[in-house]
Design an enzyme around this catalytic site. Structure first.
Site, short mmCIF file in Angstrom:
data_model
loop_
_atom_site.label_atom_id
_atom_site.label_comp_id
_atom_site.label_asym_id
_atom_site.label_seq_id
_atom_site.Cartn_x
_atom_site.Cartn_y
_atom_site.Cartn_z
N GLY A 44 38.70 14.70 36.28
CA GLY A 44 39.80 15.70 36.24
C GLY A 44 39.99 16.65 37.28
O GLY A 44 41.02 17.32 37.19
N CYS A 253 58.49 2.08 12.16
CA CYS A 253 59.56 1.83 13.15
C CYS A 253 60.78 0.59 12.44
O CYS A 253 60.36 0.04 11.45
CB CYS A 253 58.88 0.62 14.26
N CYS A 256 60.29 -3.14 13.77
CA CYS A 256 59.26 -3.86 13.44
C CYS A 256 58.16 -3.40 12.34
O CYS A 256 57.25 -3.98 11.91
CB CYS A 256 58.27 -4.16 14.33
N CYS A 278 60.00 1.84 17.75
CA CYS A 278 58.92 2.05 18.54
C CYS A 278 59.29 2.61 20.24
O CYS A 278 60.24 1.80 20.72
CB CYS A 278 58.05 0.68 18.72
N CYS A 284 56.40 -3.13 20.14
CA CYS A 284 57.78 -3.69 19.10
C CYS A 284 58.07 -5.20 19.11
O CYS A 284 58.00 -6.06 18.25
CB CYS A 284 58.83 -2.82 19.09
#
Lengths: 305, 207
Positions: A44, A253, A256, A278, A284
């Site tokens: 970080g 979605c 899909c 998606c 997808c």
């Protein structure tokens, strides 16, 4: 109009303009590699590095490209995504760039890739040990919009003084009734550094937590590299009475039928028609290949005809 | 054997190092990166030809990470052999410093005597300005069991390298408590590879 890739392609390989593997010279790679090692050792923390000019403008992922160029080997398989998509301009041009200067195999499959460069999403499919995901970061400093002076933000990180960030989130709540930050949502890494996860939608924040893959972040213009090692605690900042929440979508979605994935809105006509699909194109496509069909989708076999 | 080190310079200093620098440096870096990202795991790494006194994996690490921008500290055993310094300078161009606290990298061939606190832990604002230490150990097994936990480790990982100082766990605790300051270690073992121990992890001796 010729692009940089066309110009490079015109050069015969024996000519003077001969590029080192993965474009960067070895001295530059060593400098970046040393920075990556420090970044992994201090999760970080933003390690300054000598960012180079790349044959693409800042804002096109020069930080991510430099990190990728420094870690990439001849055996690696590279995937590049722009948001979730493999087929948008930024993803296509960076993928072509590495095909050209490193000759590496590229893929759109999350599963096959060993290195994934992203602006800025994390694929829906869980990453595996051994994979590395490289983020293109525009502004690495999470405190920058709260405190413009680098000298001050550096001292704030050194002293672990992150009260200002909580004030910012509190002001969100005071104004909007909830934390309205939806991307670049600040996280705390391994209980120490507050980090900007690049403008990743906050939907993906939980995926950063204890991810099996190594996460590397490169900011070219700002000349910073930072990292999250695998299985590292990554906590999205919040309050007890306003816990962190991811975006929810009220429908699956349209192509899909996937639920609990990040969706893009696509306008389909000039009469208010729209569909939600998606954002992760690989997810997808592989779902549709497996026979999943959404309300506006067509079965895979039919689509192929 | 000539008396002056200058006379036999060529034979020992010009040979060795990487023969395919781009590929070998990438492969070695990949191992070092994975070693730090997954502390405790043994990452295989290719050995290079180097002067006899220098552990060969130190040679690989040097060719991978050192250049004219770095400052290297050699322990008395390595510093005592002029071939080592000459080889380092010729192969990498690194500056060699005489004091631990000035070093960006430290190479310790006799790890039993190492004192982590002597090296640079970096600055609270710039914890990256610290020493990365390479310790050569005789084996990755047979030593005191050390339980590692922290970033990069799913639950815990136990290692037992032989040839570390007797008070290694105490030294490490003093190093870890400085976080984000502190030194990072690469343990190298000929024929095995490297283990990375970043300052972020906790190490406890198992009894």
């Amino acid at each position: 109009m010729s692009t940089i890739l066309d110009l490079m392609a015109e050069q015969p390989s024996s000519d003077l303009a001969h590029y080192n593997f993965a474009y960067l010279d070895e001295q530059t790679k060593r400098m970046i590699r040393r920075a990556i090692l420090k970044a992994i050792a201090v999760p970080g923390y933003q390690v300054p590095f000598g960012s180079r000019e790349m044959p693409m403008p800042y804002g096109w992922g020069t930080g991510g490209v430099q990190v990728t160029a420094s870690i990439l080997g001849a055996e690696d398989v590279l995937k590049v995504i722009d948001q979730g998509a493999d087929d948008t301009t930024n993803a296509v041009s960076i993928r072509k760039f590495f095909e050209h200067v490193a000759g590496v195999k590229t893929t759109t499959s999350t599963e096959e890739a060993t290195v994934i460069q992203t602006r800025h999403r994390i694929p829906e499919r869980p990453l595996e040990p051994g994979q590395t995901i490289v983020f293109q970061v525009p502004i690495p400093e999470p405190l920058r919009f709260l405190e413009p002076r680098e000298t001050e933000t550096r001292a704030m990180h050194a002293l672990e003084e992150y009260g200002l960030m909580h004030v910012k989130l509190y002001e969100d709540i005071a104004r909007h009734g909830h934390i309205a930050t939806t991307y670049a949502y600040p996280v705390k890494v391994a209980g120490r550094y507050v980090m900007d996860p690049s403008p990743t939608p906050k939907f993906d924040n939980p995926k950063m937590h204890r991810n099996a893959a190594l996460q590397l972040y490169g900011a070219g213009r700002e000349a910073r590299i930072y990292a999250i090692p695998p299985y590292t605690e990554v906590v999205s900042l919040d309050f007890e009475d306003h816990p962190f929440e991811v975006n929810r979508f009220d429908r699956p979605c349209a192509l899909c039928g996937a639920e609990n994935v990040y969706l893009d809105e696509v306008v389909t006509d000039d009469a208010g028609g729209r569909m939600f699909v998606c954002s992760d194109t690989d997810n997808c496509e592989s779902r549709r290949a497996d026979g999943h069909v959404g309300e506006m989708g067509v079965p895979a076999a039919e689509a192929a005809e | 054997m000539s008396l002056s080190p200058h006379h036999d310079t060529n034979a020992s200093t010009l040979s060795g190092g990487f023969f395919d620098p781009v590929r070998q440096a990438q492969q070695a870096f990949h191992a070092l990166m994975n070693a730090l990202a997954r502390p405790g795991t043994v990452q295989p790494i290719e050995a290079v030809e180097a002067p006899a006194a220098l552990p060969r994996l130190f040679g690989t690490i040097a060719c991978t990470l050192l250049d004219p921008d770095t400052r290297l500290f050699l322990d008395p055993m390595l510093a005592g052999d002029p071939h080592v310094a000459e080889w380092m300078t010729f192969q990498t161009g690194t500056a060699i410093v005489g004091h631990e606290s000035e070093a960006m990298f430290g190479m310790i061939s006799d790890s039993r005597e190492v004192e982590l606190a002597a090296f640079c832990a970096g600055d609270q604002a710039y914890p990256d300005r610290s020493t990365t230490l390479c310790l050569s150990v005789s084996s990755f097994s047979g030593g005191k069991a050390l339980r590692c936990t922290g970033p990069g480790i799913e639950t815990s990982h136990t290692i037992a390298p032989a040839g570390l100082p007797a008070d290694f766990a105490e030294q490490w605790a003093a190093n870890h408590v400085l976080f984000p300051r502190g030194v990072d270690l690469f343990l190298s073992c000929e024929g095995e590879g490297v283990i990375g121990l970043p300052r972020s992890i906790q190490i406890a001796s198992e009894t």
